[in-house]
Design a protein around this motif. Structure first.
Motif, PDB file in Angstrom:
ATOM      1  N   ALA A  54      17.506   7.700  -0.268  1.00 46.15           N
ATOM      2  CA  ALA A  54      16.329   7.546  -1.131  1.00 46.15           C
ATOM      3  C   ALA A  54      15.056   7.420  -0.292  1.00 46.15           C
ATOM      4  O   ALA A  54      14.020   8.001  -0.624  1.00 46.15           O
ATOM      5  N   VAL A  55      15.121   6.680   0.800  1.00 46.14           N
ATOM      6  CA  VAL A  55      13.959   6.535   1.682  1.00 46.14           C
ATOM      7  C   VAL A  55      13.656   7.859   2.367  1.00 46.14           C
ATOM      8  O   VAL A  55      12.489   8.244   2.533  1.00 46.14           O
ATOM      9  N   LEU A  56      14.689   8.584   2.756  1.00 46.72           N
ATOM     10  CA  LEU A  56      14.485   9.885   3.402  1.00 46.72           C
ATOM     11  C   LEU A  56      13.816  10.859   2.438  1.00 46.72           C
ATOM     12  O   LEU A  56      12.955  11.655   2.844  1.00 46.72           O
ATOM     13  N   THR A  57      14.189  10.787   1.162  1.00 46.68           N
ATOM     14  CA  THR A  57      13.541  11.635   0.161  1.00 46.68           C
ATOM     15  C   THR A  57      12.069  11.280   0.019  1.00 46.68           C
ATOM     16  O   THR A  57      11.212  12.164  -0.112  1.00 46.68           O
ATOM     17  N   GLU A  58      11.750   9.996   0.057  1.00 44.52           N
ATOM     18  CA  GLU A  58      10.353   9.576  -0.036  1.00 44.52           C
ATOM     19  C   GLU A  58       9.560  10.047   1.187  1.00 44.52           C
ATOM     20  O   GLU A  58       8.406  10.452   1.063  1.00 44.52           O
ATOM     21  N   LEU A  59      10.177  10.013   2.363  1.00 41.54           N
ATOM     22  CA  LEU A  59       9.508  10.513   3.558  1.00 41.54           C
ATOM     23  C   LEU A  59       9.312  12.032   3.475  1.00 41.54           C
ATOM     24  O   LEU A  59       8.299  12.565   3.951  1.00 41.54           O
ATOM     25  N   THR A  60      10.276  12.721   2.877  1.00 40.20           N
ATOM     26  CA  THR A  60      10.135  14.165   2.671  1.00 40.20           C
ATOM     27  C   THR A  60       8.954  14.463   1.767  1.00 40.20           C
ATOM     28  O   THR A  60       8.127  15.351   2.058  1.00 40.20           O
ATOM     29  N   ARG A  61       8.840  13.714   0.688  1.00 44.71           N
ATOM     30  CA  ARG A  61       7.704  13.899  -0.207  1.00 44.71           C
ATOM     31  C   ARG A  61       6.401  13.509   0.482  1.00 44.71           C
ATOM     32  O   ARG A  61       5.351  14.090   0.205  1.00 44.71           O
ATOM     33  N   GLY A  62       6.464  12.532   1.382  1.00 44.52           N
ATOM     34  CA  GLY A  62       5.277  12.164   2.139  1.00 44.52           C
ATOM     35  C   GLY A  62       4.772  13.312   2.994  1.00 44.52           C
ATOM     36  O   GLY A  62       3.562  13.532   3.113  1.00 44.52           O
ATOM     37  N   SER A  63       5.694  14.072   3.596  1.00 44.74           N
ATOM     38  CA  SER A  63       5.287  15.234   4.396  1.00 44.74           C
ATOM     39  C   SER A  63       4.587  16.280   3.535  1.00 44.74           C
ATOM     40  O   SER A  63       3.578  16.871   3.953  1.00 44.74           O
ATOM     41  N   VAL A  64       5.108  16.490   2.326  1.00 44.71           N
ATOM     42  CA  VAL A  64       4.484  17.486   1.452  1.00 44.71           C
ATOM     43  C   VAL A  64       3.158  16.957   0.903  1.00 44.71           C
ATOM     44  O   VAL A  64       2.189  17.708   0.771  1.00 44.71           O
ATOM     45  N   TYR A  65       3.124  15.664   0.557  1.00 45.53           N
ATOM     46  CA  TYR A  65       1.854  15.052   0.164  1.00 45.53           C
ATOM     47  C   TYR A  65       0.793  15.287   1.244  1.00 45.53           C
ATOM     48  O   TYR A  65      -0.370  15.567   0.954  1.00 45.53           O
ATOM     49  N   ALA A  66       1.221  15.136   2.507  1.00 44.50           N
ATOM     50  CA  ALA A  66       0.283  15.275   3.623  1.00 44.50           C
ATOM     51  C   ALA A  66      -0.308  16.683   3.677  1.00 44.50           C
ATOM     52  O   ALA A  66      -1.489  16.852   4.013  1.00 44.50           O
ATOM     53  N   ILE A  67       0.494  17.697   3.347  1.00 45.03           N
ATOM     54  CA  ILE A  67      -0.027  19.071   3.334  1.00 45.03           C
ATOM     55  C   ILE A  67      -1.139  19.204   2.300  1.00 45.03           C
ATOM     56  O   ILE A  67      -2.207  19.763   2.563  1.00 45.03           O
ATOM     57  N   GLY A  68      -0.901  18.676   1.100  1.00 43.36           N
ATOM     58  CA  GLY A  68      -1.947  18.715   0.075  1.00 43.36           C
ATOM     59  C   GLY A  68      -3.158  17.889   0.448  1.00 43.36           C
ATOM     60  O   GLY A  68      -4.303  18.291   0.179  1.00 43.36           O
ATOM     61  N   ALA A  69      -2.934  16.719   1.066  1.00 43.37           N
ATOM     62  CA  ALA A  69      -4.053  15.859   1.454  1.00 43.37           C
ATOM     63  C   ALA A  69      -4.903  16.504   2.540  1.00 43.37           C
ATOM     64  O   ALA A  69      -6.128  16.364   2.544  1.00 43.37           O
ATOM     65  N   ILE A  70      -4.271  17.221   3.465  1.00 50.13           N
ATOM     66  CA  ILE A  70      -5.033  17.934   4.495  1.00 50.13           C
ATOM     67  C   ILE A  70      -5.935  18.988   3.851  1.00 50.13           C
ATOM     68  O   ILE A  70      -7.092  19.175   4.250  1.00 50.13           O
TER      69      ILE A  70
END
Length: 376
Positions: A54-70
């Motif tokens: 579950a934490v790994l999934t949240e970190l995965t979503r964090g990476s994709v969030y970061a693409i949008g935030a950039i």
């Protein structure tokens, strides 16, 4: 390119053009980035008892969030154009990818091209074309007026996607996300050596590195310097020869491209996607990432994205500790309101105490460490 900065304790001060243009202007920055990347790559190899899926999934979503935030950082933090339409461009990217990779025999439109190297660039380009189409209106406005126009995109887009059943599946049914296939290998299912969460994490991390490097190089280019000039004083930028309309259009196109890629990637971890998920809250969430991370810095956008991705876990932990009354029949602590309160507190706290966000906090710590035991 690695150069030596003679004033190492002041990372924002550059004494030469070569230092200002360097990707890593100190050896410490290069080493620290490599260490962080190696640690991030090794994370999924930890046992589930240490790092649950579950934490790994949240970190995965964090990476994709970061693409949008950039992408929003390039438009707002560098070019100075306030936008609340990020969710609309994310929806354009997602539905483009979903149509290209969707099942041809399904209830929604699909062409069955499941290769990520096809539907991901197509999602970004479709969103970028929409961004270019919107730019002539947006470039005539600034500040609050520009924010209202981009907000209208979200409202109109949400209504459009709800009615376009053949593409979106409608608000009641939705549609599945695109399959994640790279060179014929499915990454969104368990493989022979690694499970689904690990494969998606490594893929999203690799894409984040590519998008972050592209944005960092763009910021160092003539286009990035034109963005900065427009942000600081657009009238003066126009006087010295910067094409305001053209550069703002480029900023919207690039930001929309990043948003479209975010939309195509983020929802691959979901079972079903509803048009109502691309609402104003998603756009505001990206504004929160930029503010918390620190406007005008790529690393700040990444840090803010990961903080927001992990915030629901923090709110669930707090909901178990605080005496909240749950309205759910299962007596599970209701943390949704607490999560929204945390968003608000973070925005207020950072704007009052550290307007430069997480990047500003890191800068303070680094300066204190470099100058200790002196106070300057």
């Amino acid at each position: 390119m690695l150069t030596r900065n003679p004033v190492a304790s002041r990372p924002l001060l550059h004494t030469s053009y070569r230092s200002d243009m360097a990707l890593f202007n100190t050896r410490a920055k290069l080493v620290s980035v490599l260490v962080i990347l190696l640690a991030a790559v090794a994370l999924p190899l930890l046992p589930p008892s240490v790092l649950p899926d579950a934490v790994l999934t949240e970190l995965t979503r964090g990476s994709v969030y970061a693409i949008g935030a950039i992408g929003l950082m390039l438009l707002t933090g560098y070019a100075g154009q306030v936008s609340l339409g990020h969710a609309f461009f994310a929806a354009v990217g997602f539905y483009t990818a979903a149509v290209i990779a969707g099942d041809p025999d399904g209830r929604t439109l699909g062409f069955g091209i499941t290769e990520l190297v096809v539907w991901l660039p197509a999602a970004g380009l479709a969103a970028a074309l929409v961004g270019v189409a919107v730019a002539p209106l947006a470039t005539r406005l600034r500040g609050l007026y520009l924010a209202i126009v981009t907000l209208g995109l979200v409202v109109v887009g949400e209504h459009l996607f709800e009615q376009w059943d053949s593409v979106t599946g409608g608000p009641s049914n939705g549609r599945p996300p695109p399959p994640v296939t790279v060179l014929g290998y499915r990454l969104d299912v368990d493989g022979p050596f690694f499970n689904r969460q690990q494969q998606l994490y490594w893929l999203m991390l690799a894409l984040l590195v590519v998008f972050a490097l592209a944005a960092r190089n763009l910021a160092r280019s003539d286009v990035g310097r034109a963005f900065t000039a427009i942000r600081d004083r657009d009238i003066a930028a126009g006087v010295i020869g910067v094409n305001l309309v053209g550069q703002k259009t480029v900023a919207f196109a690039i930001s929309s491209f990043y948003a479209g890629c975010f939309g195509a990637l983020f929802y691959t971890t979901f079972l079903n996607v509803n048009p109502n998920q691309f609402d104003l809250f998603l756009s505001v969430l990206f504004i929160v990432m930029v503010l918390i991370g620190g406007a005008g810095t790529i690393s700040g956008a990444i840090a803010g994205a990961f903080l927001i991705a992990l915030l629901p876990r923090v709110s669930r932990w707090l909901a178990e500790l605080l005496p909240l009354v749950s309205t759910r029949p299962t007596d599970v602590p209701n943390d949704s309101h607490l999560q929204q309160v945390l968003y608000g507190l973070l925005i207020i706290g950072f704007l009052i105490f550290e307007p430069r966000g997480l990047f500003g906090i890191w800068h303070r710590i680094r300066t204190w460490w470099k100058t200790y035991p002196f106070s300057y």
